[in-house]
Design a protein around this motif. Sequence first.
Motif, PDB file in Angstrom:
ATOM      1  N   ARG A 159       0.838  -1.207   0.000  1.00  0.00           N
ATOM      2  CA  ARG A 159       0.000   0.000   0.000  1.00  0.00           C
ATOM      3  C   ARG A 159       0.866   1.247   0.000  1.00  0.00           C
ATOM      4  N   ARG A 206       0.744   3.893  -3.148  1.00  0.00           N
ATOM      5  CA  ARG A 206       0.495   5.326  -2.930  1.00  0.00           C
ATOM      6  C   ARG A 206       1.642   6.166  -3.485  1.00  0.00           C
ATOM      7  N   LEU A 236      -6.927   9.871  -2.842  1.00  0.00           N
ATOM      8  CA  LEU A 236      -5.912   9.739  -1.795  1.00  0.00           C
ATOM      9  C   LEU A 236      -6.564   9.544  -0.428  1.00  0.00           C
ATOM     10  N   ARG A 237      -7.677  10.234  -0.187  1.00  0.00           N
ATOM     11  CA  ARG A 237      -8.389  10.023   1.083  1.00  0.00           C
ATOM     12  C   ARG A 237      -8.956   8.612   1.165  1.00  0.00           C
ATOM     13  N   ASP A 280      -6.177   6.404   2.214  1.00  0.00           N
ATOM     14  CA  ASP A 280      -5.906   6.516   3.656  1.00  0.00           C
ATOM     15  C   ASP A 280      -6.891   5.666   4.459  1.00  0.00           C
ATOM     16  N   ASP A 302      -6.028   2.072   4.002  1.00  0.00           N
ATOM     17  CA  ASP A 302      -4.832   1.717   4.762  1.00  0.00           C
ATOM     18  C   ASP A 302      -5.181   1.422   6.222  1.00  0.00           C
ATOM     19  N   ASN A 303      -5.991   2.283   6.813  1.00  0.00           N
ATOM     20  CA  ASN A 303      -6.361   2.098   8.215  1.00  0.00           C
ATOM     21  C   ASN A 303      -7.178   0.827   8.409  1.00  0.00           C
ATOM     22  N   ASP A 352       6.558   1.342   8.956  1.00  0.00           N
ATOM     23  CA  ASP A 352       5.645   0.215   8.755  1.00  0.00           C
ATOM     24  C   ASP A 352       6.210  -1.068   9.354  1.00  0.00           C
TER      25      ASP A 352
END
Length: 430
Positions: free
Chosen positions: A54, A58, A278-279, A282, A285-286, A395
Amino acid sequence: MPASPPPFSRFEWLIAWRYLRARRAEGGVSVMTWISLIGISLAVAALIITLSVRAGFRAEFVDTILGANAHVTIYNAGEPNEAGRLDRTIPDYTDMAARIAAVPGVTRAAPLVKGQVMASARGATTGVEVFGIAPEDLATIPRIANPDTAQGDLATFGGEEGIAVGSGVARALNLTLGDRIKLISPDGVKTAFGTSPRVKTYEITYIFTAGRYDIDQTRVYMPFTEAQSYFNREGVADEIEIMVDRPEEVDRMAYDLLRAAGERALIWTWRDASGSFLRALDIEDNVMFIILSVLVLIASMNIVSGLIMLVKNKGRDIGILRTMGLTEASVLRVFFLCGASTGLIGTAIGLVLGCLFAIYIDPIFALVDRMSGGNVWDPSVRGIYALPALLQWKDVLSAVALSLGLSFVVTIFPARRAARMNPVEALRYE
């Protein structure tokens, strides 16, 4: 009175190691230990691989945005022209570009002419977006002027009939360097009977690969003056393309850029164009980190199962050790070492596996793609051509800290159970 030994003394390590490597005939639980070890290793490796992929996706996505597109675009608010249509063109584009280029942090301000046309060659057609730009400005776009991925010499771009096309356009029309391509624009010559389409043939002098499927598949660059003539933009530009030295801080420069551009100017940044995506990355990713953290927790719970079985099988040993003077704290530390060692070794193995997978992801992915018959990764859907991976220390450390933290915490409960075992009850039926 003799002094008590310090915590985690040598004899505590020896007892813990003896229990970990005990054979089944001696009451050991080596099978559960191996299951716990493998589970934690795979969970940690999966977490590191996912975080690396990820991060790589990105980074590659943002790099293709910033390397092939304007960081900021300035255009004018619409004003009605003589025909009653909104006119957004910039007549004073040279002066405006000079004023914008003087703003601190701006590395380039270039006027552009843009238009969508139909490209045709050898019986095939495809829609393309034409960017009219000066040759010296085109040479400053990193992803376009990259000689490692491009074909031809960018110095040949700039003649009246020489244009640069994306590799996807060339592939769709089966074209190579030196071939000619026909561009058809519906907004052509104005006559007494209306507007007739404009058709003109150009020679392909440069083929670029920006690394983004949508860019390579649709973009064509034409010299600025030729684009003005082709799109009936004589003396004007459609917008000003701006590059800055710190794209991540472009929002802080918006006011200075608007003030330099003038009253009618409007601004559009790369964050405005790709901010929602992009949001979404994010959020993804979370969510992925939480899901994989649950997998690490499940793998860590195998340590609890193994230790509970170990405590049950070693009840007689615990009773004997307690009658010999071993304290509750020592017993707790012995079984804590058993569980923590499993978590530590499993985390170390998972760390190595995850890092190796991220480092060698290209040959691994090529093998998977070959074994599956190809087309595992569709660039038309993902936007980029390969599955990237970027190892980041934060990470890796977060994955290691999560695994070790969970392994140490879940180990405390069965270790406390062993420490609180009554030696009399443990030896009563022995």
